[in-house]
Write a protein that holds these residues in place. Sequence first.
Motif, short mmCIF file in Angstrom:
data_model
loop_
_atom_site.label_atom_id
_atom_site.label_comp_id
_atom_site.label_asym_id
_atom_site.label_seq_id
_atom_site.Cartn_x
_atom_site.Cartn_y
_atom_site.Cartn_z
N ALA A 14 -8.28 68.81 -81.01
CA ALA A 14 -9.20 68.25 -79.99
C ALA A 14 -10.57 68.05 -80.26
O ALA A 14 -10.97 67.55 -79.45
N THR A 15 -10.90 68.42 -81.40
CA THR A 15 -12.31 68.45 -81.93
C THR A 15 -12.85 66.85 -82.12
O THR A 15 -11.91 66.49 -83.24
N ASP A 16 -13.72 66.27 -81.71
CA ASP A 16 -14.17 65.12 -82.21
C ASP A 16 -15.70 65.11 -82.14
O ASP A 16 -16.40 64.79 -81.14
N ALA A 17 -16.35 65.57 -83.23
CA ALA A 17 -17.78 65.78 -82.86
C ALA A 17 -18.59 65.27 -84.28
O ALA A 17 -18.03 64.81 -85.25
N ALA A 18 -20.09 65.31 -84.03
CA ALA A 18 -20.88 65.34 -85.32
C ALA A 18 -22.05 65.81 -85.08
O ALA A 18 -22.40 66.49 -83.75
N PRO B 233 -21.66 63.52 -89.87
CA PRO B 233 -21.51 62.31 -88.81
C PRO B 233 -19.99 62.04 -88.33
O PRO B 233 -19.91 61.65 -87.31
N VAL B 234 -19.22 62.79 -88.92
CA VAL B 234 -17.78 62.80 -88.35
C VAL B 234 -17.24 64.17 -88.62
O VAL B 234 -17.13 64.53 -89.88
N PHE B 235 -16.51 64.86 -87.62
CA PHE B 235 -15.63 65.92 -87.67
C PHE B 235 -14.63 65.95 -86.74
O PHE B 235 -14.96 66.09 -85.53
N ARG C 180 -16.66 63.84 -92.50
CA ARG C 180 -17.72 63.54 -93.81
C ARG C 180 -19.05 64.23 -93.59
O ARG C 180 -19.38 64.77 -92.46
N LEU C 181 -19.73 64.54 -94.75
CA LEU C 181 -20.81 65.38 -94.54
C LEU C 181 -21.78 64.85 -96.00
O LEU C 181 -21.31 64.51 -97.13
#
Length: 207
Positions: free
Chosen positions: A187-191, A181-183, A164-165
Amino acid sequence: YRTDAQLKDVAVPHALFDRDLAHGAFPLKLNRAAMVIDGTAVLGGAPIKLVWTENLTDKGVRRHYTLTAKTDDATRAALGLTFGDYASLSGPVDIGIQYDLARNNRAHADVTAELKDAAIDMPKFGWSKAAGVPATAKFGLDLSGDKLTGIKNAVLSGRGIESRLSATFDKDGALDRIDIPVFKTGATDAAGSIARDGAGWKVSVSG
């Protein structure tokens, strides 16, 4: 009063997103409240289906477009829909746009792209998909005249990815800030966020 007519070979410079409309073939319906044309045309080199409603009253939005297009690699290139080194996209994509132009010359467009039948490779983000794998992109665009002022609630969702962007642009159309806020992919879970800071940029990442 009411008028019905058939328009042929309609051309409108800078009709939508600063792209020229040509070869329009539209049945026209006109009354005191609105003009509605509903037919086919070519926008920036891409064949489209278009419903154009021009509000002739003094209330509500001045203009509304509903546009659909079945795009391929050539038509996306004609429309300038390329992504540089960030992503490669090949194959058919169905695009739908709902566009409203207000009386103060500000506009908003909601865009949906059905990506199931396309192959996508985003090597910088570690995600790709083959044709036939479901995926959808949705986003909103805020414009002032022909200048982009914001990207709202951009979402890319599919097998192995959720992002989300949102973004804002200054009065000259230059990027001012991006919020992610969401990416999630692999294995990536970032903001994170990227914001203009004087002559440079301030970057914030978590996850």
